[in-house]
Design a protein around this motif. Structure first.
Motif, PDB file in Angstrom:
ATOM      1  N   LYS A 143       0.831  -1.194   0.000  1.00  8.19           N
ATOM      2  CA  LYS A 143       0.000   0.000   0.000  1.00  8.19           C
ATOM      3  C   LYS A 143       0.865   1.243   0.000  1.00  8.19           C
ATOM      4  N   SER A 144       0.223   2.388  -0.345  1.00  8.85           N
ATOM      5  CA  SER A 144       0.932   3.662  -0.363  1.00  8.85           C
ATOM      6  C   SER A 144       1.235   4.098   1.053  1.00  8.85           C
ATOM      7  N   ALA A 145       2.385   4.677   1.253  1.00  9.44           N
ATOM      8  CA  ALA A 145       2.789   5.134   2.591  1.00  9.44           C
ATOM      9  C   ALA A 145       2.081   6.403   2.989  1.00  9.44           C
ATOM     10  N   ARG A 146       1.543   7.126   2.006  1.00 11.25           N
ATOM     11  CA  ARG A 146       0.855   8.383   2.322  1.00 11.25           C
ATOM     12  C   ARG A 146      -0.617   8.128   2.550  1.00 11.25           C
ATOM     13  N   VAL A 147      -1.141   8.628   3.632  1.00 12.72           N
ATOM     14  CA  VAL A 147      -2.550   8.461   3.975  1.00 12.72           C
ATOM     15  C   VAL A 147      -3.282   9.735   3.625  1.00 12.72           C
ATOM     16  N   LEU A 148      -4.329   9.594   2.757  1.00  9.55           N
ATOM     17  CA  LEU A 148      -5.098  10.758   2.363  1.00  9.55           C
ATOM     18  C   LEU A 148      -6.157  11.058   3.404  1.00  9.55           C
ATOM     19  N   LYS A 149      -6.294  12.332   3.732  1.00  9.04           N
ATOM     20  CA  LYS A 149      -7.294  12.752   4.706  1.00  9.04           C
ATOM     21  C   LYS A 149      -8.045  13.943   4.143  1.00  9.04           C
ATOM     22  N   GLU A 150      -9.286  14.039   4.529  1.00  8.22           N
ATOM     23  CA  GLU A 150     -10.098  15.158   4.063  1.00  8.22           C
ATOM     24  C   GLU A 150      -9.782  16.434   4.830  1.00  8.22           C
ATOM     25  N   ASP A 151      -9.456  16.310   6.075  1.00  7.52           N
ATOM     26  CA  ASP A 151      -9.170  17.487   6.900  1.00  7.52           C
ATOM     27  C   ASP A 151      -7.750  17.961   6.642  1.00  7.52           C
ATOM     28  N   LEU A 152      -7.599  19.210   6.224  1.00 10.53           N
ATOM     29  CA  LEU A 152      -6.274  19.732   5.902  1.00 10.53           C
ATOM     30  C   LEU A 152      -5.387  19.833   7.129  1.00 10.53           C
ATOM     31  N   SER A 153      -5.993  20.153   8.251  1.00 10.10           N
ATOM     32  CA  SER A 153      -5.187  20.275   9.479  1.00 10.10           C
ATOM     33  C   SER A 153      -4.611  18.923   9.879  1.00 10.10           C
ATOM     34  N   ASP A 154      -5.401  17.868   9.723  1.00  9.87           N
ATOM     35  CA  ASP A 154      -4.888  16.535  10.020  1.00  9.87           C
ATOM     36  C   ASP A 154      -3.767  16.146   9.065  1.00  9.87           C
ATOM     37  N   MET A 155      -3.899  16.566   7.790  1.00 10.01           N
ATOM     38  CA  MET A 155      -2.868  16.263   6.802  1.00 10.01           C
ATOM     39  C   MET A 155      -1.565  16.959   7.165  1.00 10.01           C
ATOM     40  N   LEU A 156      -1.666  18.237   7.587  1.00 14.86           N
ATOM     41  CA  LEU A 156      -0.466  18.969   7.981  1.00 14.86           C
ATOM     42  C   LEU A 156       0.171  18.356   9.212  1.00 14.86           C
ATOM     43  N   LEU A 157      -0.683  17.905  10.169  1.00 17.97           N
ATOM     44  CA  LEU A 157      -0.158  17.278  11.369  1.00 17.97           C
ATOM     45  C   LEU A 157       0.558  15.984  11.037  1.00 17.97           C
ATOM     46  N   ASP A 158      -0.003  15.212  10.100  1.00 11.00           N
ATOM     47  CA  ASP A 158       0.647  13.973   9.699  1.00 11.00           C
ATOM     48  C   ASP A 158       1.993  14.245   9.043  1.00 11.00           C
ATOM     49  N   ARG A 159       2.055  15.300   8.247  1.00 12.00           N
ATOM     50  CA  ARG A 159       3.323  15.651   7.606  1.00 12.00           C
ATOM     51  C   ARG A 159       4.376  16.026   8.637  1.00 12.00           C
ATOM     52  N   VAL A 160       3.968  16.746   9.659  1.00 10.07           N
ATOM     53  CA  VAL A 160       4.908  17.115  10.725  1.00 10.07           C
ATOM     54  C   VAL A 160       5.389  15.866  11.458  1.00 10.07           C
ATOM     55  N   ASP A 161       4.452  14.940  11.757  1.00  8.69           N
ATOM     56  CA  ASP A 161       4.832  13.713  12.444  1.00  8.69           C
ATOM     57  C   ASP A 161       5.787  12.876  11.605  1.00  8.69           C
ATOM     58  N   VAL A 162       5.498  12.772  10.310  1.00  5.53           N
ATOM     59  CA  VAL A 162       6.378  12.004   9.425  1.00  5.53           C
ATOM     60  C   VAL A 162       7.770  12.612   9.394  1.00  5.53           C
TER      61      VAL A 162
END
Length: 289
Positions: free
Chosen positions: A243-262
């Motif tokens: 599977k793809s390592a990137r998880v798509l999310k609808e919430d932009l804030s959650d996406m930014l938080l995931d990027r920071v965690d990664v």
């Protein structure tokens, strides 16, 4: 240059201890909370300004004023001029600041004893209701915290006095007796150089500081150990199933938080934090689960 930096650190620590005791005196004894809050900025400005000013005066003095060819040399038998300079630029300020600190803390201890005595006398009666009982318990807890704060705070001027007083006595006696006092000189240097360690020990032995350290450690272990290990388990699972390592999310804030965690978990800093925190007592408990 390093000698003057050390001199600034010593003086500023003495003045900061004096400022802390004055603050406690204003809050507990005088009950002037507004004035104490208004003076908070000066508790930092005045000590460092005084220390830097005195250090600048010391640096501007020529070697001839000391009666030494090298002012950085250790004077086994201090000359009269050397002792006068030391008293005007260090010992005099140390004695005044220590006297103010001890006077303030004596007044604070007296006020705390009176407050806690009146609280215990009031709470010794049988509480008439649940609300009264709750208020009595809170009052006893607050008085206990207040006594703990005062007793730990008074350790700072006492440590400063104990560590600096032998050096003062040694220089006075060596100048008066015109001969070196090796045993007193050795003792004074050991105490003087251990002042920072003893102040740090007093600070980190305060229960509120220990609680804050445990709280910070708990948060750090939660993020850098538990969540980071969960992140790598998910990454390995996604890689294993193609599977793809990137998880798509609808919430932009959650996406930014995931990027920071990664970014944090895949960096060297994240791996270093994980290595350090996993060896802490709390980290070992978490790893063993």
């Amino acid at each position: 240059t390093l000698r003057y930096v050390t001199y600034i650190c010593y003086l500023s620590s003495i003045f900061m201890i004096c400022a802390v005791t004055i603050h406690l005196w204003l809050v507990i004894t005088r009950r002037k909370l507004t004035q104490a809050k208004r003076n908070e900025r000066w508790y930092y400005i005045v000590p460092f300004a005084l220390a830097i000013t005195l250090s600048a005066i010391l640096a501007s003095l020529p070697n001839s004023a000391y009666g030494l060819t090298n002012r950085c040399a250790v004077a086994v038998i201090p000359s009269r001029n050397y002792l006068i300079i030391r008293w005007c630029l260090y010992y005099g300020w140390f004695v005044v600041a220590s006297a103010i600190s001890l006077a303030c803390m004596a007044s604070v201890l007296k006020s705390v004893r009176r407050l806690t005595y009146s609280t215990n006398m009031h709470n010794s009666r049988y509480p008439a209701s649940t609300e009264a009982y709750r208020n009595a318990v809170n009052a006893r807890a607050n008085s206990k915290r207040l006594r703990s704060l005062v007793f730990y705070t008074i350790a700072y001027p006492l440590i400063s006095l104990i560590c600096n007083l032998p050096q003062l006595i040694q220089e006075l006696l060596s100048t008066t007796m015109k001969r070196p006092l090796k045993w007193l000189s050795f003792t004074s240097k050991v105490l003087l150089y251990s002042e920072g360690f003893m102040l740090s020990l007093a600070f980190f032995s305060y229960p509120a500081v220990l609680y804050s350290i445990r709280d910070v450690t708990h948060s750090a272990v939660q993020y850098w150990v538990i969540e980071q290990e969960e992140f790598w388990r998910m990454r390995q699972s996604e890689t294993r199933h193609g599977k793809s390592a990137r998880v798509l999310k609808e919430d932009l804030s959650d996406m930014l938080l995931d990027r920071v965690d990664v970014k944090n978990f895949t960096s060297r800093r994240g791996r270093l934090y994980h290595f350090i925190l996993v060896h802490t007592p709390e980290g070992k408990i978490v790893s063993g689960l």
